[in-house]
Design an enzyme around this catalytic site. Structure first.
Site, PDB file in Angstrom:
ATOM      1  N   ARG A  55       0.840  -1.214   0.000  1.00 36.53           N
ATOM      2  CA  ARG A  55       0.000   0.000   0.000  1.00 36.53           C
ATOM      3  C   ARG A  55       0.869   1.257   0.000  1.00 36.53           C
ATOM      4  NH1 ARG A  55      -1.453   2.758   4.206  1.00 36.53           N
ATOM      5  NH2 ARG A  55      -1.508   1.025   5.676  1.00 36.53           N
ATOM      6  N   TYR A 108     -16.501  15.382 -16.570  1.00 37.76           N
ATOM      7  CA  TYR A 108     -17.056  14.030 -16.466  1.00 37.76           C
ATOM      8  C   TYR A 108     -18.043  13.956 -15.286  1.00 37.76           C
ATOM      9  CZ  TYR A 108     -17.017   9.171 -14.849  1.00 37.76           C
ATOM     10  OH  TYR A 108     -17.376   7.938 -14.381  1.00 37.76           O
ATOM     11  N   ASP A 180      -7.442  17.073 -15.960  1.00 39.39           N
ATOM     12  CA  ASP A 180      -7.692  15.663 -16.283  1.00 39.39           C
ATOM     13  C   ASP A 180      -7.369  15.503 -17.771  1.00 39.39           C
ATOM     14  OD1 ASP A 180      -8.879  13.272 -17.127  1.00 39.39           O
ATOM     15  OD2 ASP A 180     -10.503  13.413 -15.669  1.00 39.39           O
ATOM     16  N   LYS A 205      -8.758   4.224 -19.292  1.00 41.40           N
ATOM     17  CA  LYS A 205      -9.106   4.570 -20.672  1.00 41.40           C
ATOM     18  C   LYS A 205      -7.903   4.332 -21.595  1.00 41.40           C
ATOM     19  CE  LYS A 205     -13.056   5.624 -18.895  1.00 41.40           C
ATOM     20  NZ  LYS A 205     -12.835   6.117 -17.572  1.00 41.40           N
TER      21      LYS A 205
HETATM   22  C1  LIG Z   1     -12.526  12.158 -18.163  1.00 40.32           C
HETATM   23  C2  LIG Z   1     -12.656  11.141 -17.103  1.00 40.32           C
HETATM   24  N1  LIG Z   1     -11.993  11.316 -15.948  1.00 40.32           N
HETATM   25  C3  LIG Z   1     -12.074  10.422 -14.934  1.00 40.32           C
HETATM   26  C4  LIG Z   1     -12.859   9.298 -15.051  1.00 40.32           C
HETATM   27  C5  LIG Z   1     -12.958   8.343 -13.888  1.00 40.32           C
HETATM   28  O1  LIG Z   1     -12.140   7.250 -14.131  1.00 40.32           O
HETATM   29  P1  LIG Z   1     -12.316   5.818 -13.424  1.00 40.32           P
HETATM   30  O2  LIG Z   1     -13.581   5.244 -13.941  1.00 40.32           O
HETATM   31  O3  LIG Z   1     -11.082   5.093 -13.814  1.00 40.32           O
HETATM   32  O4  LIG Z   1     -12.412   6.085 -11.968  1.00 40.32           O
HETATM   33  C6  LIG Z   1     -13.556   9.066 -16.239  1.00 40.32           C
HETATM   34  C7  LIG Z   1     -14.400   7.869 -16.379  1.00 40.32           C
HETATM   35  O5  LIG Z   1     -15.109   7.691 -17.340  1.00 40.32           O
HETATM   36  C8  LIG Z   1     -13.464  10.017 -17.295  1.00 40.32           C
HETATM   37  O6  LIG Z   1     -14.125   9.872 -18.445  1.00 40.32           O
END
Ligand SMILES: Cc1ncc(COP(=O)(O)O)c(C=O)c1O
Length: 380
Positions: A55, A108, A180, A205
């Site tokens: 961890r 998101y 992000d 992704k």
């Molecule tokens: C732009 C974006 N950021 C963050 C996330 C969150 O990622 P996770 O599902 O791996 O927690 C997503 C999920 O679809 C996303 O599209």
């Protein structure tokens, strides 16, 4: 080793006797690391030994953090158990109870939900602002503001953020910035080069790329990442070694996957824009020199029956995610952006005819054919 069956069946490892030099990094699927004696444990705390407990740190999770840091031009990185976990530890490293965060309105849905529900419980207030209006960002700054947050290419309407201006604006007011970079990936955009403090990814992704691992990464300068890492350790958001290993394996083909996926997306966007039964095509035009990403969002409202369109997609999978090597579609209104009220969805343009297409690596002719057929079948 011990003389008895019960002891031998546990202590059979030949690891210490072998000199193995594997071509790829092995999976260190271990919860902890062993020490010769008490002095050896102290070596870890003095910085002379790398690992103690998974961890806290593990070669596979560290490799993922370092790999993304390299691609993002960062000093260091921390892997997390999901993209959302990465966002949480990143934000908590830059904002504490009593602080205020300014976030773009069109982020998101899961991040929106995290910000509107959980951050409030941490005592952090978030204002959502239209980031196309830079004056509105300035107007939202209070003496409690510490952080400005957005996405390099927004989900699902693919607005390309003016990262440089936001970084400059934040510096003017001594605020930190976090982007992000999930949709763009460092293949297209490297926000740290444009003045951003922390970059975060859902490695679930494009970085992973094969829809088989849930992971996140935060990257930035050494000092910032040390703070993020503390949050990861204390909140227990650490990624498992196997997931990190899978993400690293996927990362090795990011360049070639993106090259093909971005090229396919461009061609699909052009074909859909030329189709009179598609109301609107969202596809960026100036995201980077290498292209504009591999997501194409279309609005079929008033032109097609959306449910019939989804039924006619043949081999294209309907999934509430994106970025795998297979072309897939998602329906933001009831999945990724479900947390937003209908009113907010409407303001943002998330209609009941909005479809997000994640373009894969297949033959572009097959991709165009399958969507053309589904549209033909669904048109009003
Ligand atoms: C732009 C974006 N950021 C963050 C996330 C969150 O990622 P996770 O599902 O791996 O927690 C997503 C999920 O679809 C996303 O599209």
């Amino acid at each position: 080793m011990g003389e008895h069956f019960a002891t031998q069946s546990v202590h059979f490892s030949t690891q210490d006797k072998q000199k193995i030099e594997s071509k790829v990094t092995p999976i260190y699927q271990t919860t902890a690391f062993k020490f010769k004696d008490l002095e050896d444990i102290e070596k870890f705390y003095q910085g002379d030994k790398d690992y103690l407990y998974s961890r806290v740190g593990n070669p596979n999770t560290d490799e993922l953090g370092a790999a993304v840091a390299l691609l993002e031009h960062a000093d260091a990185g921390v892997a997390a158990s999901s993209g959302l976990a990465a966002i949480l530890i990143g934000v908590l490293s830059l904002a504490k109870a009593g602080d205020h965060v300014i976030a773009s309105k069109d982020i998101y849905g899961g991040t929106y939900e995290l910000f509107t529900t959980e951050l409030d419980d941490f005592g952090i207030e978030v204002s959502f602002v239209d980031f196309t209006d830079h004056q509105a960002i300035v107007s939202a700054i209070t003496n409690k503001t510490t952080l400005i947050y957005s996405e390099s290419i927004t989900n699902p309407l693919l607005r390309v953020e003016d990262i440089e201006t936001i970084a400059k604006l934040a510096k003017q007011y001594q605020l930190k910035t976090m982007i992000d970079n999930t949709f763009a990936t460092p293949y297209l955009i490297q926000p740290l080069d444009l003045g951003i403090d922390l970059v975060v990814h859902s490695a679930t992704k494009y970085l992973g790329g094969h829809s088989d691992v849930t992971a996140g990464v935060v990257v930035g300068d050494q000092e910032s990442i040390e703070k993020v890492k503390r949050k990861a350790i204390n909140l227990g958001t650490t990624l498992s070694p196997f997931e990190a290993w899978l993400a690293c394996r996927g990362l090795k083909t990011l360049d070639v996957r993106m090259e093909r996926q971005v090229r396919n997306a461009r061609k699909l966007a052009d074909a859909l824009a030329a189709n009179p039964a598609v109301g609107c095509v969202y596809y960026p035009s100036h995201a980077s020199e290498k292209g504009n990403g591999a997501i194409v969002t279309i609005d079929l409202t008033g032109f097609c029956d959306t449910a019939t369109f989804f039924k006619g997609l043949d081999w294209v999978k309907i999934v509430p995610t994106l970025a795998g090597v297979e072309t897939s579609v998602s329906y933001p209104q009831t999945t990724s952006h479900r947390a937003l009220s209908l009113e907010v969805q409407e303001q943002l343009g998330i209609t009941d005819g909005l479809v997000r297409i994640s373009v894969g690596i297949e033959s572009i002719d097959d991709i165009i054919r399958v969507f053309t057929k589904a549209i033909e079948r669904a048109k009003l």
